[in-house]
Design a protein around this motif. Structure first.
Motif, PDB file in Angstrom:
ATOM      1  N   GLU A 144      -2.706  24.531  -3.522  1.00  0.00           N
ATOM      2  CA  GLU A 144      -2.822  25.573  -2.494  1.00  0.00           C
ATOM      3  C   GLU A 144      -2.820  24.974  -1.098  1.00  0.00           C
ATOM      4  O   GLU A 144      -2.278  25.557  -0.153  1.00  0.00           O
ATOM      5  CB  GLU A 144      -4.101  26.379  -2.733  1.00  0.00           C
ATOM      6  N   LYS A 145      -3.429  23.796  -0.959  1.00  0.00           N
ATOM      7  CA  LYS A 145      -3.525  23.143   0.345  1.00  0.00           C
ATOM      8  C   LYS A 145      -2.379  22.158   0.584  1.00  0.00           C
ATOM      9  O   LYS A 145      -2.416  21.376   1.544  1.00  0.00           O
ATOM     10  CB  LYS A 145      -4.868  22.401   0.455  1.00  0.00           C
ATOM     11  N   ASP A 146      -1.388  22.161  -0.312  1.00  0.00           N
ATOM     12  CA  ASP A 146      -0.231  21.269  -0.189  1.00  0.00           C
ATOM     13  C   ASP A 146      -0.637  19.795  -0.193  1.00  0.00           C
ATOM     14  O   ASP A 146      -0.076  18.977   0.541  1.00  0.00           O
ATOM     15  CB  ASP A 146       0.568  21.580   1.086  1.00  0.00           C
ATOM     16  N   LEU A 147      -1.635  19.473  -0.999  1.00  0.00           N
ATOM     17  CA  LEU A 147      -2.111  18.091  -1.082  1.00  0.00           C
ATOM     18  C   LEU A 147      -1.776  17.429  -2.407  1.00  0.00           C
ATOM     19  O   LEU A 147      -1.811  16.203  -2.504  1.00  0.00           O
ATOM     20  CB  LEU A 147      -3.635  18.045  -0.868  1.00  0.00           C
ATOM     21  N   LEU A 148      -1.475  18.205  -3.432  1.00  0.00           N
ATOM     22  CA  LEU A 148      -1.221  17.632  -4.750  1.00  0.00           C
ATOM     23  C   LEU A 148      -0.025  16.688  -4.712  1.00  0.00           C
ATOM     24  O   LEU A 148      -0.057  15.605  -5.291  1.00  0.00           O
ATOM     25  CB  LEU A 148      -0.994  18.748  -5.767  1.00  0.00           C
ATOM     26  N   TYR A 149       1.020  17.095  -4.031  1.00  0.00           N
ATOM     27  CA  TYR A 149       2.222  16.261  -3.914  1.00  0.00           C
ATOM     28  C   TYR A 149       1.867  14.907  -3.301  1.00  0.00           C
ATOM     29  O   TYR A 149       2.313  13.850  -3.778  1.00  0.00           O
ATOM     30  CB  TYR A 149       3.256  16.998  -3.056  1.00  0.00           C
ATOM     31  N   LEU A 150       1.043  14.926  -2.234  1.00  0.00           N
ATOM     32  CA  LEU A 150       0.700  13.686  -1.547  1.00  0.00           C
ATOM     33  C   LEU A 150      -0.104  12.748  -2.440  1.00  0.00           C
ATOM     34  O   LEU A 150       0.103  11.536  -2.436  1.00  0.00           O
ATOM     35  CB  LEU A 150      -0.100  13.999  -0.276  1.00  0.00           C
ATOM     36  N   VAL A 151      -1.048  13.311  -3.200  1.00  0.00           N
ATOM     37  CA  VAL A 151      -1.874  12.475  -4.069  1.00  0.00           C
ATOM     38  C   VAL A 151      -1.033  11.854  -5.190  1.00  0.00           C
ATOM     39  O   VAL A 151      -1.123  10.658  -5.470  1.00  0.00           O
ATOM     40  CB  VAL A 151      -3.050  13.283  -4.647  1.00  0.00           C
ATOM     41  N   ILE A 152      -0.196  12.683  -5.848  1.00  0.00           N
ATOM     42  CA  ILE A 152       0.653  12.151  -6.912  1.00  0.00           C
ATOM     43  C   ILE A 152       1.602  11.102  -6.354  1.00  0.00           C
ATOM     44  O   ILE A 152       1.826  10.042  -6.954  1.00  0.00           O
ATOM     45  CB  ILE A 152       1.441  13.289  -7.596  1.00  0.00           C
ATOM     46  N   LYS A 153       2.158  11.370  -5.182  1.00  0.00           N
ATOM     47  CA  LYS A 153       3.065  10.413  -4.554  1.00  0.00           C
ATOM     48  C   LYS A 153       2.360   9.085  -4.306  1.00  0.00           C
ATOM     49  O   LYS A 153       2.941   8.004  -4.498  1.00  0.00           O
ATOM     50  CB  LYS A 153       3.593  10.985  -3.238  1.00  0.00           C
ATOM     51  N   ALA A 154       1.103   9.158  -3.852  1.00  0.00           N
ATOM     52  CA  ALA A 154       0.347   7.930  -3.592  1.00  0.00           C
ATOM     53  C   ALA A 154       0.127   7.136  -4.872  1.00  0.00           C
ATOM     54  O   ALA A 154       0.250   5.911  -4.881  1.00  0.00           O
ATOM     55  CB  ALA A 154      -0.996   8.277  -2.944  1.00  0.00           C
ATOM     56  N   PHE A 155      -0.155   7.837  -5.958  1.00  0.00           N
ATOM     57  CA  PHE A 155      -0.471   7.133  -7.197  1.00  0.00           C
ATOM     58  C   PHE A 155       0.753   6.520  -7.860  1.00  0.00           C
ATOM     59  O   PHE A 155       0.622   5.565  -8.625  1.00  0.00           O
ATOM     60  CB  PHE A 155      -1.189   8.072  -8.166  1.00  0.00           C
ATOM     61  N   ILE A 156       1.935   7.068  -7.617  1.00  0.00           N
ATOM     62  CA  ILE A 156       3.113   6.484  -8.251  1.00  0.00           C
ATOM     63  C   ILE A 156       3.834   5.521  -7.316  1.00  0.00           C
ATOM     64  O   ILE A 156       4.924   5.048  -7.636  1.00  0.00           O
ATOM     65  CB  ILE A 156       4.087   7.567  -8.742  1.00  0.00           C
ATOM     66  N   ASP A 157       3.222   5.226  -6.176  1.00  0.00           N
ATOM     67  CA  ASP A 157       3.793   4.242  -5.264  1.00  0.00           C
ATOM     68  C   ASP A 157       3.865   2.894  -5.975  1.00  0.00           C
ATOM     69  O   ASP A 157       2.847   2.360  -6.419  1.00  0.00           O
ATOM     70  CB  ASP A 157       2.909   4.139  -4.018  1.00  0.00           C
ATOM     71  N   PRO A 158       5.049   2.290  -6.103  1.00  0.00           N
ATOM     72  CA  PRO A 158       5.168   1.011  -6.824  1.00  0.00           C
ATOM     73  C   PRO A 158       4.405  -0.134  -6.164  1.00  0.00           C
ATOM     74  O   PRO A 158       4.191  -1.172  -6.788  1.00  0.00           O
ATOM     75  CB  PRO A 158       6.677   0.745  -6.835  1.00  0.00           C
ATOM     76  N   LYS A 159       3.997   0.058  -4.897  1.00  0.00           N
ATOM     77  CA  LYS A 159       3.233  -0.994  -4.229  1.00  0.00           C
ATOM     78  C   LYS A 159       1.809  -1.085  -4.776  1.00  0.00           C
ATOM     79  O   LYS A 159       1.117  -2.076  -4.544  1.00  0.00           O
ATOM     80  CB  LYS A 159       3.184  -0.724  -2.726  1.00  0.00           C
ATOM     81  N   ILE A 160       1.358  -0.030  -5.439  1.00  0.00           N
ATOM     82  CA  ILE A 160      -0.013  -0.019  -5.965  1.00  0.00           C
ATOM     83  C   ILE A 160       0.016  -0.435  -7.422  1.00  0.00           C
ATOM     84  O   ILE A 160       0.652   0.216  -8.253  1.00  0.00           O
ATOM     85  CB  ILE A 160      -0.639   1.381  -5.838  1.00  0.00           C
ATOM     86  N   ASP A 161      -0.661  -1.505  -7.723  1.00  0.00           N
ATOM     87  CA  ASP A 161      -0.754  -1.976  -9.098  1.00  0.00           C
ATOM     88  C   ASP A 161      -2.220  -1.978  -9.509  1.00  0.00           C
ATOM     89  O   ASP A 161      -2.984  -2.859  -9.127  1.00  0.00           O
ATOM     90  CB  ASP A 161      -0.165  -3.383  -9.225  1.00  0.00           C
ATOM     91  N   LEU A 162      -2.627  -0.972 -10.250  1.00  0.00           N
ATOM     92  CA  LEU A 162      -4.006  -0.863 -10.712  1.00  0.00           C
ATOM     93  C   LEU A 162      -4.087  -1.087 -12.218  1.00  0.00           C
ATOM     94  O   LEU A 162      -4.980  -0.572 -12.878  1.00  0.00           O
ATOM     95  CB  LEU A 162      -4.580   0.508 -10.346  1.00  0.00           C
ATOM     96  N   SER A 163      -3.158  -1.857 -12.740  1.00  0.00           N
ATOM     97  CA  SER A 163      -3.172  -2.164 -14.165  1.00  0.00           C
ATOM     98  C   SER A 163      -4.390  -3.012 -14.503  1.00  0.00           C
ATOM     99  O   SER A 163      -4.951  -3.683 -13.633  1.00  0.00           O
ATOM    100  CB  SER A 163      -1.900  -2.917 -14.549  1.00  0.00           C
ATOM    101  N   PRO A 164      -4.839  -3.014 -15.765  1.00  0.00           N
ATOM    102  CA  PRO A 164      -6.006  -3.829 -16.143  1.00  0.00           C
ATOM    103  C   PRO A 164      -5.812  -5.310 -15.866  1.00  0.00           C
ATOM    104  O   PRO A 164      -6.781  -6.030 -15.651  1.00  0.00           O
ATOM    105  CB  PRO A 164      -6.137  -3.555 -17.652  1.00  0.00           C
ATOM    106  N   GLU A 165      -4.556  -5.786 -15.861  1.00  0.00           N
ATOM    107  CA  GLU A 165      -4.314  -7.194 -15.565  1.00  0.00           C
ATOM    108  C   GLU A 165      -4.611  -7.509 -14.101  1.00  0.00           C
ATOM    109  O   GLU A 165      -4.967  -8.633 -13.766  1.00  0.00           O
ATOM    110  CB  GLU A 165      -2.855  -7.564 -15.880  1.00  0.00           C
ATOM    111  N   ARG A 166      -4.456  -6.516 -13.253  1.00  0.00           N
ATOM    112  CA  ARG A 166      -4.655  -6.709 -11.819  1.00  0.00           C
ATOM    113  C   ARG A 166      -6.072  -6.329 -11.382  1.00  0.00           C
ATOM    114  O   ARG A 166      -6.704  -7.013 -10.579  1.00  0.00           O
ATOM    115  CB  ARG A 166      -3.635  -5.846 -11.071  1.00  0.00           C
TER     116      ARG A 166
END
Length: 525
Positions: A144-166
């Motif tokens: 509703e607040k047009d924020l879901l797109y931004l959050v999902i976009k942030a999480f699939i950014d390839p620059k972010i590696d939050l894998s258990p190895e990292r």
């Protein structure tokens, strides 16, 4: 705060920035916690540019047999095939898998319904977690607040590696702590209501487990229970301690919490680590004991128990139930020794834990609990708190009390203490209680987090730190009356640093803690 904490700081800033609001609401913070716990650990894999980078977002865990995906796909996900049971992928997943990471965002108008559609296809145990997070309601608000797109976009950014190895589970725990600390401050949560700093947990676990000589035994099985488990920090650190000591050990984790979101974080962490998540119970520990009786009718008991119950939180809502159990069951129940004042239920948690000790002939139990000063000092002779303390000391269960530095916790700067109890004391400790003054074992934090301005030094956290955890554990193990340590303190007059010796350990007989209250009445003249 941590040498490897850049990912943690970056994630927190990223999530908060996505809301574009100076003061996120509790609902927004709830979603941050939800996304931070579910997506960051279960969603972001270390396969930049690959369709399977997204696939960890959609992995459902279940104890049900079978794996509808090919073994090769499971292998690429780095999860055992028997632990993966994803549902049929919806339209957004098909698009993402065929078009790469950006496929999910190519249909932003249907992002919310597609995400909800997918969540509804998860296995029941994962759906239960999502429901307790209120994920559907939060998705609707974000959309509703047009924020879901931004959050999902942030999480699939390839620059972010939050894998258990990292980013390992301990570091992810720091992320949880930081996000939930901010949320708690925004909603004015009660002091002590939330999370225990990880270095405090490590010290607590060391004091609890360091005397144990059988943990190195091959394939040893130990049960660990936390009746106020929150997000499961104490359970995780206890498990790591045992596994680091003995890779073949089999710690079994059990916990209960009444807070929906904390329970959901803990349960999801257990699922991701391959633990039995059914052992994490949702409900009020006092009125709905999730570990009362086993399937065969036997009473639940545990090898080790740890807890950081809420400080100064009243138990008025549970009063009728607790008093009824006390009066009908007495010492056969959990509260036979008495009840504290209604405005602080901390000692009720301790009695609950003591009721789950194994009999000494079956190996006994050890437990540790975090208290503020109230359980130590409140209550006159014959009062509820005093009678509970007398019952504990007369049964020779209290092994040690450790006074901790102030300003260790996020939501409160008050004095705190560890109580360590067991029904199988070693011979030198029988009839004795050790008091440890650890108030000077702290280092100043580079940046305060809420009320937390200090931390207990731990070189495994920061290499430059003094080993305060090891030193306090050593003092506990030495069990010496009058042991001293030298500390650098500021002279109150010259304000210059000076070295002073302080007594850090005293040993008393149980009888030294007994007293009588005498009322002296003066006759009227």
């Amino acid at each position: 705060m941590f040498s490897e904490g850049r990912a943690r700081i970056h994630l927190c800033k990223l999530l908060l920035a996505a809301f574009e609001a100076p003061s996120p609401t509790r609902a927004a913070m709830s979603l941050i916690q939800s996304v931070g716990s579910i997506l960051s650990r279960a969603a972001i894999a270390s396969f930049p540019g690959s369709p399977f980078h997204l696939s960890r977002l959609v992995v459902g865990f279940s104890d049900a047999p079978g794996d509808p995906w090919p073994a090769s796909s499971a292998a690429r996900l780095r999860f055992p095939a028997t632990k993966i049971r994803p549902p049929l992928p919806p339209r957004f997943l098909e698009s993402a898998l065929s078009c790469g990471l950006n496929g999910l965002l190519d249909d932003p108008n249907n992002l919310a319904p597609n995400l909800n559609s997918y969540i509804n296809g998860f296995s029941p145990n994962v759906r239960a977690i999502m429901e307790r997070f209120g994920f559907d309601a939060q998705i609707a608000k974000m959309a509703e607040k047009d924020l879901l797109y931004l959050v999902i976009k942030a999480f699939i950014d390839p620059k972010i590696d939050l894998s258990p190895e990292r980013v390992d589970n301990i570091q992810m725990g720091y992320v949880f702590e930081e996000l939930i600390r901010v949320g708690a401050e925004q909603s004015n949560e009660e002091a002590g209501e939330h999370f225990t700093p990880r270095e405090v947990i490590r010290l607590m676990v060391n004091l609890l487990l360091s005397p144990e000589k059988d943990l190195a035994r091959s394939h040893v099985v130990k049960t660990i229970y936390d009746p106020a488990c929150g997000t499961g920090g104490m359970l995780s650190v206890s498990e790591k301690y045992i596994r680091d000591l003995n890779a073949e050990a089999q710690p079994k984790l059990f916990g209960q919490d009444w807070n929906d979101e904390a329970w959901a974080v803990c349960k999801s962490d257990m699922l991701i680590k391959g633990e039995d998540a059914e052992n994490i119970i949702l409900g009020d520990t006092f009125t709905k004991d999730g570990f009362d009786r086993m399937a065969d009718g036997k009473k639940w008991t545990f090898d080790y128990m740890l807890a950081n119950p809420p400080f100064g939180v009243e138990w008025k809502q549970q009063q009728k139930y607790i008093n009824n159990e006390k009066e009908t069951l007495g010492f056969s129940g959990r509260f036979g020794a008495g009840t504290p004042r209604v405005n602080d239920g901390a000692l009720l948690f301790l009695q609950h834990m003591l009721s789950k000790m194994r009999a000494p002939q079956d190996g006994g139990s050890r437990l540790a609990i975090v208290f503020n000063g109230s359980p130590l000092f409140t209550g006159d002779a014959g009062g509820g708190e005093s009678e509970i303390r007398r019952w504990i000391i007369e049964n020779d269960w209290l092994e040690a009390i450790v006074a901790l530095p102030e300003q260790l916790f996020y939501n409160t700067g008050i004095s705190t203490y560890f109580w360590v109890l067991t029904n199988r004391k070693e011979k030198p400790r029988k009839g004795k209680v050790q008091l440890i003054d650890a108030r000077q074992f702290w280092v100043q934090m580079e940046k305060s987090l809420g009320n937390k301005c200090r931390r207990i030094g731990d070189p495994s956290d920061k290499a430059k730190d003094p080993d305060h955890i090891g030193e306090i554990t050593k003092i506990f193990g030495n069990f010496k009356d009058g042991e001293t340590r030298a500390f650098t303190e500021e002279d109150p007059i010259t304000h210059q640093p000076v070295q002073r010796k302080r007594v850090v350990s005293k040993v008393f007989d149980n009888e030294d803690f007994g007293y009588h209250k005498i009322t002296v009445e003066r006759p009227c003249v």
